[in-house]
Write a protein that holds these residues in place. Structure first.
Motif, short mmCIF file in Angstrom:
data_model
loop_
_atom_site.label_atom_id
_atom_site.label_comp_id
_atom_site.label_asym_id
_atom_site.label_seq_id
_atom_site.Cartn_x
_atom_site.Cartn_y
_atom_site.Cartn_z
N VAL A 23 -18.51 30.83 12.66
CA VAL A 23 -17.52 31.02 11.61
C VAL A 23 -17.88 30.20 10.37
CG1 VAL A 23 -15.12 30.59 10.96
CG2 VAL A 23 -15.64 31.64 13.17
N LEU A 24 -18.29 28.95 10.56
CA LEU A 24 -18.66 28.11 9.42
C LEU A 24 -19.84 28.72 8.67
CD1 LEU A 24 -18.39 24.48 10.86
CD2 LEU A 24 -16.70 25.77 9.57
N SER A 25 -20.82 29.22 9.41
CA SER A 25 -21.97 29.84 8.78
C SER A 25 -21.57 31.07 7.97
CB SER A 25 -23.00 30.21 9.83
OG SER A 25 -24.12 30.84 9.25
N ALA A 26 -20.68 31.89 8.53
CA ALA A 26 -20.25 33.11 7.85
C ALA A 26 -19.45 32.83 6.60
CB ALA A 26 -19.43 33.97 8.80
N ASN A 27 -18.83 31.66 6.54
CA ASN A 27 -18.04 31.29 5.37
C ASN A 27 -18.79 30.31 4.46
OD1 ASN A 27 -15.02 32.38 5.66
ND2 ASN A 27 -15.79 31.91 7.71
N ALA A 28 -20.11 30.24 4.61
CA ALA A 28 -20.99 29.43 3.75
C ALA A 28 -20.60 27.96 3.76
CB ALA A 28 -20.97 29.98 2.32
N MET A 29 -20.18 27.44 4.92
CA MET A 29 -19.82 26.03 5.03
C MET A 29 -20.59 25.35 6.15
SD MET A 29 -15.68 26.01 4.48
CE MET A 29 -14.88 27.08 3.29
N GLU A 30 -21.65 25.99 6.61
CA GLU A 30 -22.40 25.45 7.74
C GLU A 30 -22.94 24.06 7.46
OE1 GLU A 30 -25.95 26.92 10.78
OE2 GLU A 30 -25.72 27.85 8.81
N GLY A 31 -23.44 23.82 6.27
CA GLY A 31 -24.00 22.52 5.94
C GLY A 31 -23.00 21.55 5.36
N GLU A 32 -21.78 22.02 5.13
CA GLU A 32 -20.78 21.18 4.47
C GLU A 32 -19.77 20.59 5.45
OE1 GLU A 32 -19.12 22.80 0.88
OE2 GLU A 32 -20.70 24.28 0.72
N ILE A 33 -19.68 21.15 6.62
CA ILE A 33 -18.76 20.65 7.66
C ILE A 33 -19.59 20.32 8.89
CG2 ILE A 33 -16.82 21.18 9.17
CD1 ILE A 33 -15.79 23.09 7.01
N LYS A 34 -19.51 19.07 9.34
CA LYS A 34 -20.22 18.66 10.54
C LYS A 34 -19.33 18.93 11.75
CE LYS A 34 -22.36 14.61 12.73
NZ LYS A 34 -22.63 13.15 12.61
N ILE A 35 -19.86 19.67 12.71
CA ILE A 35 -19.07 19.98 13.89
C ILE A 35 -19.76 19.40 15.13
CG2 ILE A 35 -20.14 22.27 14.10
CD1 ILE A 35 -17.43 23.21 15.33
N LEU A 36 -19.00 18.71 15.94
CA LEU A 36 -19.51 18.03 17.12
C LEU A 36 -18.95 18.68 18.38
CD1 LEU A 36 -18.92 14.37 15.90
CD2 LEU A 36 -21.09 15.60 15.89
N HIS A 37 -19.81 18.86 19.38
CA HIS A 37 -19.37 19.43 20.65
C HIS A 37 -19.01 18.28 21.58
CE1 HIS A 37 -20.44 21.78 24.56
NE2 HIS A 37 -19.15 21.81 24.31
N MET A 38 -17.79 17.77 21.42
CA MET A 38 -17.36 16.62 22.22
C MET A 38 -15.88 16.37 22.03
SD MET A 38 -19.07 13.64 19.82
CE MET A 38 -18.93 12.41 21.11
N LYS A 39 -15.32 15.54 22.91
CA LYS A 39 -13.93 15.10 22.75
C LYS A 39 -13.87 14.01 21.69
CE LYS A 39 -13.08 13.73 26.93
NZ LYS A 39 -12.32 13.23 28.12
N SER A 40 -12.78 13.96 20.96
CA SER A 40 -12.62 12.88 19.98
C SER A 40 -12.56 11.53 20.67
CB SER A 40 -11.36 13.11 19.14
OG SER A 40 -10.19 12.97 19.94
N LEU A 41 -12.08 11.51 21.93
CA LEU A 41 -11.98 10.25 22.67
C LEU A 41 -13.35 9.64 22.94
CD1 LEU A 41 -9.25 11.24 25.31
CD2 LEU A 41 -8.93 9.95 23.19
N ASP A 42 -14.40 10.46 22.86
CA ASP A 42 -15.76 9.97 23.10
C ASP A 42 -16.51 9.67 21.80
OD1 ASP A 42 -15.41 10.24 25.85
OD2 ASP A 42 -16.10 12.32 25.84
N MET A 43 -15.87 9.90 20.66
CA MET A 43 -16.55 9.69 19.39
C MET A 43 -16.63 8.21 19.05
SD MET A 43 -15.02 12.83 17.10
CE MET A 43 -15.87 12.24 15.63
N GLU A 44 -17.75 7.84 18.43
CA GLU A 44 -17.97 6.45 18.04
C GLU A 44 -18.50 6.39 16.61
OE1 GLU A 44 -20.65 4.66 20.79
OE2 GLU A 44 -19.43 5.13 22.57
N ILE A 45 -18.22 5.27 15.97
CA ILE A 45 -18.76 4.98 14.63
C ILE A 45 -19.80 3.88 14.79
CG2 ILE A 45 -18.19 4.05 12.34
CD1 ILE A 45 -15.43 5.29 12.65
N PRO A 46 -20.97 4.01 14.22
CA PRO A 46 -21.47 5.09 13.33
C PRO A 46 -22.25 6.17 14.07
CG PRO A 46 -22.98 3.26 13.26
CD PRO A 46 -21.91 2.86 14.23
#
Length: 858
Positions: free
Chosen positions: A224-247
């Protein structure tokens, strides 16, 4: 799931076949391995044969086309053996090796999906089914598999939500306002198709990141992001937010979190835990000063900002019959001695903390409607922008609410909904009177057989957020005038003098036995409440067994409860010749909990076998058998006699055959059960002369309708509801042609034809069956035909039948949704073509000679 459509026999290999390319030693090794593989197949040593094929095809890839069918056959047989040995990891290892050799073999790909599905990996299974269809679009098995699993992967509410233009517009306005106020680094948690992320990017956010746990939805969002020309503008991660870390996953804390990780009970998708983690690890600190219009540097915010939960007590016969056993006798079986039966939607002090304490219903479409017994009340509020409040929410003591009864009725449930406050100006309500994509949460009253209430009574509730669920616990009912309380939670007190007398009357039969509890699915409770269903089976079984006892002389003779015919004057004598010492054998292979075996055993001189599997369900049947005077040896559990569930249909003994086999033919959702025809074929071979399968015949009926609701639930309708974003073509890949769990009586639709007979499946006389049938249907009104709802008449014999469309049915109905609507005028004819493929049926409709729609109808 169906087996692969191709079960090829192995090719015969010539002994001195030459292999092109490679040195002589390699050629010799390949030739010897081919011969060894063939010999192992003859000896049914599939594991060794598989190893030889792996060696051959890795050494000589040029032989792949030649050996493909033999390799498939070997793989499938070896996988069956591994499955029987519960060597699950070895199965998947073999398939991975096979797919390295044949990555584009649709049959192997589909078979891998079937194994994954059986193991519960639905997300991964669907990916394989989808790939198999891409490789071969007309592959019927893969298509059927994909349609069955698609409902789990992309649930129907995704389509409703994306078609909800009002909801989408409010989210867009709230996100746009926040971004333009300076909250321009955004994290979208549980992004789904990515629509909220795209709203943020279009609003001007400098950084947008999204996360999604479902593999299917993650890949869909990427498309969907690719079809709406936002593929490079939105970073999408295949994971739970509970597992996300900075940086590691995102460079810095964000200023705005957007999410809609809420279910009908608000907290069931884990929004509290998700936001507590986000505030601690992913979000900037919250805004401190009230009324601050423009954020100071380093301030974070959440959309939605808050939520308020509302509820009310209701009377609803449909909820009652799915959650409380309200009958004392069905099919001649007295239920008063049974353990306490309840549905999964229950909460008490001794319940499993992980058990969801509510079910869901769309109250505006519930059969029979509902009656409010109280005013709606505010149950709970939560501020998602207050980390302190979120952190203390689950540790708070339950709040007690006294709810006055305002109308006479029967207390069946507390229903709850919420208002989601996105920001100061935009809110969404999931209330029962709203035109919304949401259902309402239902907390059924289960303990009391009859709970009559009247104005002046008061209901005491406790409301809390515990174990990630909104819990509404009905504590007690205070009667008007006398102040007496009836306990509704824990071990219930008796609510009336009548119930007390009933309890004392059966005290003798239950004395010394601890009061046991047993959980049944809500559909199983609805089935237990279906008196006509059980009485019909009793009558049909009696007729058939009487005919066998009489040597086939008469089917009108009906057995009484002792095994004699009703007109036998000696039916109470022990030496009555009609009470044979050699019993008839009856097998009930119904899915889930069933008392049909007990009904058969009560007919007298019948040895009944039940396929009930769960230990607690077997305990219930044993207790009911005891209280109904059925001797222990006349009711047995068949699974203890068979080594493999797949071999369920066998002779009762080496020298006996079945007098009756009861098959569960229709799923609760409204579809014919898989492998029904195969089971019926086996059952016919195991019947004694005069024996019968129940039911003997199933007739499918349907009609033409126009239903905008079914269209909204089946596919995203263009770009207008998604506010110009191109989402429909991608999520609509997961559209399934058949919608299940429908209540056609309450479905918003216009009937455009009369009911017509569509198809017949004869289980007793398969020669009468056909693979396809054309039916002409005349439109009785003008409109757009968008769907064909269907249901079944289940014939137990020539005189007794049950409808899956009746008001007391535990079955739901289903509908084929057409790819394109067909414009009709009154008097127009549509030609429906119904075709059977294995256990599924497809329905196509045409007007003017052109094919316009198709869909499997199981």
């Amino acid at each position: 799931m169906p087996n692969p459509s191709t079960r090829p026999r192995p090719n015969h290999v010539r002994r001195n076949r030459r292999v092109a390319g490679g040195d002589a030693a390699r050629n010799e090794l390949v030739s010897r391995s081919l011969e060894s593989a063939q010999q192992c197949l003859v000896n049914q040593d599939y594991g060794t044969a598989f190893a030889h094929y792996l060696l051959v095809l890795n050494l000589a890839p040029a032989l792949k086309d030649f050996a493909r069918e033999s390799f498939r056959f070997t793989l499938f047989k070896w996988a069956e053996e591994l499955d029987a040995l519960s060597r699950i990891q070895d199965i998947f290892d073999c398939y991975e090796q096979a797919l390295e050799l044949f990555p584009n073999d649709e049959v192997i790909v589909n078979s891998m999906g079937e194994h994954l599905f059986r193991m519960g990996f639905r997300d991964e299974a669907a990916g394989y089914f989808y790939k198999a269809l891409k490789l071969k679009p007309d592959f019927a098995d893969a298509k059927e598999n994909f349609h069955r699993v698609a409902n789990w992967l992309v649930e129907r509410w995704h389509f409703l939500m994306l078609n909800d233009q009002k909801r989408n517009a409010k989210y867009q306005r709230a996100i746009q306002k926040a971004v333009q106020s300076g909250f321009n680094t955004v994290l979208d948690i549980g992004t789904g198709t990515g629509i909220l992320s795209m709203f943020a990017k279009k609003a001007g956010a400098s950084e947008v990141c999204a996360c999604e746990l479902s593999n299917t939805m993650y890949e869909l969002a990427c498309e969907v992001l690719s079809a709406n020309a936002m593929e490079g503008e939105i970073k999408i991660l295949h994971m739970k937010s509970l597992d996300m870390e900075i940086p590691k996953d995102i460079p810095n804390r964000v200023s705005l979190v957007v999410t809609e990780t809420v279910d009908a009970g608000l907290f069931g998708e884990g929004i509290v835990e998700t936001l507590i983690h986000a505030w601690k690890h992913l979000l900037l600190p919250p805004q401190i000063s009230e009324g601050q219009a423009v954020p100071t540097s380093g301030v974070g915010r959440v959309i939605p900002a808050s939520a308020t939960v509302f509820g009310m007590a209701v009377q609803c016969p449909e909820i009652r019959r799915h959650h409380r056993v309200g009958v004392v006798e069905v099919g001649g079986v007295c239920l008063t001695g049974a353990p306490e039966l309840h549905s999964p939607a229950i909460y008490s002090t001794d319940s499993d903390d992980s058990t969801e304490p509510y079910t869901t219903e769309r109250l505006s479409r519930i059969p029979g409607g509902y009656t409010p017994l109280t005013e709606h009340f505010q149950a709970l509020t939560v501020d998602f922008n207050s980390p302190q409040e979120l952190g203390g929410l689950c540790s708070q003591k339950p709040s007690r609410i006294c709810l006055p009864i305002t109308k006479h009725g029967v207390l069946d449930a507390i229903v709850a909904w919420f208002v989601l406050q996105l920001d100061e100006e935009n809110s969404l309500s999931t209330g029962p009177e709203e035109e919304t994509c949401w259902e309402q949460a239902v907390y059924p009253v289960q303990y009391l057989l009859d709970c009559a209430v009247k104005p002046g009574d008061s209901l005491i509730l406790e409301v809390s957020c515990q174990d990630a669920y909104l819990r509404i616990c009905m504590v007690s009912l205070v009667r008007a005038g006398d102040g007496m309380e009836t306990e509704l939670d824990g071990d219930p007190s008796l609510s009336s003098e009548a119930e007390l007398c009933s309890a004392l009357a059966c005290l003798q039969t239950t004395q010394g036995r601890d009061q046991q509890k047993c959980m049944l699915e809500s559909s199983e409770i609805a089935l237990l409440n279906n008196v006509k269903y059980h009485d019909s089976f009793k009558t049909a079984l009696s007729k058939s067994l009487s005919s066998i006892r009489a040597g086939g002389k008469s089917e009108s003779t009906v057995l009484d409860g002792t095994g004699c015919s009703a007109d036998c004057g000696n039916s109470q004598r022990q030496d009555c010749p009609n009470t044979a010492s050699d019993p008839l054998y009856v097998l009930d292979v119904s899915e889930g909990f069933s008392i049909l075996s007990l009904i058969a055993a009560k007919l007298g001189s019948v040895k009944a076998y039940s396929s009930v599997e769960k230990e607690q369900h077997q305990t219930v049947l044993k207790i009911l058998a005891e209280t109904n005077g059925v001797s222990e040896e006349m009711l047995e559990f068949w699974l203890s006699h068979v080594e493999d569930d797949s071999a369920l249909l066998q002779r009762p003994t080496t020298d006996k055959m079945w007098s009756a086999v009861i098959l569960d033919c229709v799923e609760t959702c409204g579809l014919i059960r898989q492998e029904l025809m195969e089971k019926a074929a086996l059952a016919r071979c195991l019947l004694e002369p005069g024996g019968r399968i129940f039911p003997g015949r199933i007739v499918m009926y349907g009609m033409l309708v126009e239903s905008e609701t079914l269209l909204q639930e089946s596919a995203v309708q263009g770009t207008e509801p998604t506010l110009g974003l191109n989402i429909g073509p991608f999520i609509n890949q997961f559209t399934v042609p058949v919608h299940v769990f429908l209540d056609i009586n309450t479905l918003p639709c216009v009937h455009l034809s009369q009911t017509v007979e569509l198809f017949t499946l004869d289980l007793m006389y398969p020669n009468a069956n056909y693979n396809s049938r054309e039916v002409k249907v005349q439109a009785c009104s003008s409109g757009r035909v968008t769907a064909i709802p269907f249901w079944y008449q289940v014939h137990l014999d020539d005189e007794i039948s049950l409808s899956t469309f009746s008001e007391d049915s535990h079955w739901k109905q289903a509908a084929v949704v057409l790819d394109e609507a067909i414009e009709v005028k009154a008097g127009d004819l549509l030609l429906l073509n119904i075709q059977q493929h294995k256990n599924s049926m497809s329905i196509t409709a045409k007007k003017g000679g052109e094919l316009t729609a198709t869909g499997p109808a199981d």
